[in-house]
Design a protein around this motif. Structure first.
Motif, PDB file in Angstrom:
ATOM      1  N   ASP A 118       0.828  -1.202   0.000  1.00 15.92           N
ATOM      2  CA  ASP A 118       0.000   0.000   0.000  1.00 15.92           C
ATOM      3  C   ASP A 118       0.863   1.252   0.000  1.00 15.92           C
ATOM      4  O   ASP A 118       1.871   1.339   0.712  1.00 15.92           O
ATOM      5  CB  ASP A 118      -0.915   0.024   1.225  1.00 15.92           C
ATOM      6  N   ILE A 119       0.488   2.196  -0.818  1.00 15.41           N
ATOM      7  CA  ILE A 119       1.177   3.482  -0.911  1.00 15.41           C
ATOM      8  C   ILE A 119       0.254   4.537  -0.331  1.00 15.41           C
ATOM      9  O   ILE A 119      -0.923   4.619  -0.719  1.00 15.41           O
ATOM     10  CB  ILE A 119       1.526   3.796  -2.385  1.00 15.41           C
ATOM     11  N   ASP A 120       0.753   5.325   0.591  1.00 16.49           N
ATOM     12  CA  ASP A 120      -0.093   6.277   1.316  1.00 16.49           C
ATOM     13  C   ASP A 120      -0.985   7.129   0.411  1.00 16.49           C
ATOM     14  O   ASP A 120      -2.181   7.298   0.696  1.00 16.49           O
ATOM     15  CB  ASP A 120       0.767   7.181   2.209  1.00 16.49           C
ATOM     16  N   PRO A 121      -0.457   7.699  -0.686  1.00 18.22           N
ATOM     17  CA  PRO A 121      -1.314   8.546  -1.533  1.00 18.22           C
ATOM     18  C   PRO A 121      -2.503   7.813  -2.149  1.00 18.22           C
ATOM     19  O   PRO A 121      -3.452   8.456  -2.610  1.00 18.22           O
ATOM     20  CB  PRO A 121      -0.345   9.038  -2.622  1.00 18.22           C
ATOM     21  N   MET A 122      -2.484   6.465  -2.140  1.00 22.66           N
ATOM     22  CA  MET A 122      -3.612   5.722  -2.702  1.00 22.66           C
ATOM     23  C   MET A 122      -4.911   6.017  -1.960  1.00 22.66           C
ATOM     24  O   MET A 122      -6.001   5.803  -2.498  1.00 22.66           O
ATOM     25  CB  MET A 122      -3.333   4.213  -2.648  1.00 22.66           C
ATOM     26  N   ARG A 170       0.744  15.622  -6.524  1.00 24.52           N
ATOM     27  CA  ARG A 170       1.797  16.176  -5.654  1.00 24.52           C
ATOM     28  C   ARG A 170       2.260  15.153  -4.616  1.00 24.52           C
ATOM     29  O   ARG A 170       3.452  15.031  -4.333  1.00 24.52           O
ATOM     30  CB  ARG A 170       1.284  17.437  -4.960  1.00 24.52           C
ATOM     31  N   ALA A 171       1.305  14.407  -4.056  1.00 23.18           N
ATOM     32  CA  ALA A 171       1.660  13.411  -3.043  1.00 23.18           C
ATOM     33  C   ALA A 171       2.531  12.310  -3.638  1.00 23.18           C
ATOM     34  O   ALA A 171       3.517  11.869  -3.020  1.00 23.18           O
ATOM     35  CB  ALA A 171       0.385  12.810  -2.439  1.00 23.18           C
ATOM     36  N   LEU A 172       2.176  11.851  -4.835  1.00 23.06           N
ATOM     37  CA  LEU A 172       2.972  10.799  -5.467  1.00 23.06           C
ATOM     38  C   LEU A 172       4.347  11.307  -5.883  1.00 23.06           C
ATOM     39  O   LEU A 172       5.344  10.575  -5.807  1.00 23.06           O
ATOM     40  CB  LEU A 172       2.227  10.237  -6.679  1.00 23.06           C
ATOM     41  N   LEU A 173       4.414  12.551  -6.303  1.00 24.99           N
ATOM     42  CA  LEU A 173       5.707  13.131  -6.678  1.00 24.99           C
ATOM     43  C   LEU A 173       6.633  13.158  -5.467  1.00 24.99           C
ATOM     44  O   LEU A 173       7.816  12.773  -5.557  1.00 24.99           O
ATOM     45  CB  LEU A 173       5.494  14.549  -7.220  1.00 24.99           C
ATOM     46  N   THR A 174       6.102  13.594  -4.339  1.00 32.08           N
ATOM     47  CA  THR A 174       6.892  13.606  -3.100  1.00 32.08           C
ATOM     48  C   THR A 174       7.306  12.193  -2.715  1.00 32.08           C
ATOM     49  O   THR A 174       8.454  11.949  -2.306  1.00 32.08           O
ATOM     50  CB  THR A 174       6.064  14.233  -1.960  1.00 32.08           C
ATOM     51  N   TYR A 175       6.375  11.268  -2.854  1.00 30.90           N
ATOM     52  CA  TYR A 175       6.631   9.871  -2.509  1.00 30.90           C
ATOM     53  C   TYR A 175       7.777   9.303  -3.346  1.00 30.90           C
ATOM     54  O   TYR A 175       8.652   8.584  -2.835  1.00 30.90           O
ATOM     55  CB  TYR A 175       5.361   9.077  -2.731  1.00 30.90           C
ATOM     56  N   MET A 176       7.798   9.643  -4.627  1.00 28.43           N
ATOM     57  CA  MET A 176       8.859   9.149  -5.510  1.00 28.43           C
ATOM     58  C   MET A 176      10.200   9.784  -5.188  1.00 28.43           C
ATOM     59  O   MET A 176      11.246   9.136  -5.243  1.00 28.43           O
ATOM     60  CB  MET A 176       8.487   9.414  -6.974  1.00 28.43           C
ATOM     61  N   MET A 177      10.175  11.061  -4.840  1.00 30.06           N
ATOM     62  CA  MET A 177      11.419  11.751  -4.514  1.00 30.06           C
ATOM     63  C   MET A 177      12.033  11.220  -3.222  1.00 30.06           C
ATOM     64  O   MET A 177      13.258  11.143  -3.093  1.00 30.06           O
ATOM     65  CB  MET A 177      11.157  13.256  -4.394  1.00 30.06           C
TER      66      MET A 177
END
Length: 234
Positions: A118-122, A170-177
């Motif tokens: 599970d990924i938080d932004p989901m 934005r949340a996924l971008l932060t998550y990837m970074m």
């Protein structure tokens, strides 16, 4: 006079058949949105595969509606309000078919995310799917009632979907970074979010067509900061 009455009755019956097909297609597409996101969150491969197959039913119904609409125009030669009704049915059927395709695209991502934790932004996805599903439901209600005001309200709610999409982006971008190992899964989720965002756009397109069918006028493009639903002249 008898012939004229018969012709009007036949047209009304044909149009009722188009409306019924649009309603049935819309119900299938609305359900597909909900089921696709549930299948994704649960990593439910069986449900995802079933959704991909069931999309063929929506495609077949759109083809049937298109044939009926073309036949109706050829045989009845509708004008003005009647012609707008037929064109609205064609337009909305096409929109529903595209929404079904987007739901199918989401379902196709389920196997690709099968092993991903599970990924938080989901957590944003269900709210986004609910907002889109409500738009589709309400635009179908507006079509059934030829309700121009309800169509405008559907258009207004597209901003909510856009806001959720931007938030998820934005949340996924932060998550990837923060963790490059999440880039693959996050990219799939961005694809899912974009499909939901496009569904909202298509529901808005349908609402604009409903407004035109009901009023004979179009909702104009608006610059930022002005009334988004000013009606143009002519």
């Amino acid at each position: 006079m008898a012939t004229s009455g018969h012709t009007i009755k036949a047209f009304d019956e044909d149009l009722a058949e188009l409306r019924a097909l649009v309603a049935e297609m819309g119900g299938l597409a609305e359900a597909a949105i909900d089921e696709a996101v549930k299948a994704l969150l649960r990593r439910d491969l069986e449900s995802a595969a079933r959704l991909v197959e069931e999309d063929r039913r929506i495609d077949a119904m759109e083809a049937d509606l298109e044939r009926r609409a073309v036949r109706l125009i050829a045989l009845r030669a509708p004008l003005a309000d009647d012609l707008r009704e037929v064109l609205a049915a064609l337009k909305i059927a096409g929109v529903i078919e595209r929404i079904g395709d987007y739901a199918k695209n989401i379902a196709k991502r389920v196997p690709l995310l099968q092993e991903v934790r599970d990924i938080d932004p989901m957590a944003i996805l269900p709210a986004m799917a609910d907002a889109v599903s409500e738009m589709v439901h309400d635009v179908l209600d507006a079509y059934a009632a030829r309700d121009a005001h309800a169509a405008i309200e559907v258009c207004r709610r597209d901003r909510r979907v856009d806001d959720l999409y931007n938030s998820l982006f934005r949340a996924l971008l932060t998550y990837m970074m923060e963790n490059p190992s999440n880039i693959g899964a996050s990219t799939h989720l961005l694809f899912v979010a974009k499909n939901l965002e496009r569904m909202g756009d298509h529901a808005t397109n349908a609402a604009e067509m409903i407004y035109f069918a009901a009023t004979g006028e179009q909702i104009t493009e608006r610059p930022r900061g002005t009334d988004p639903f000013a009606v143009g002249e002519g």
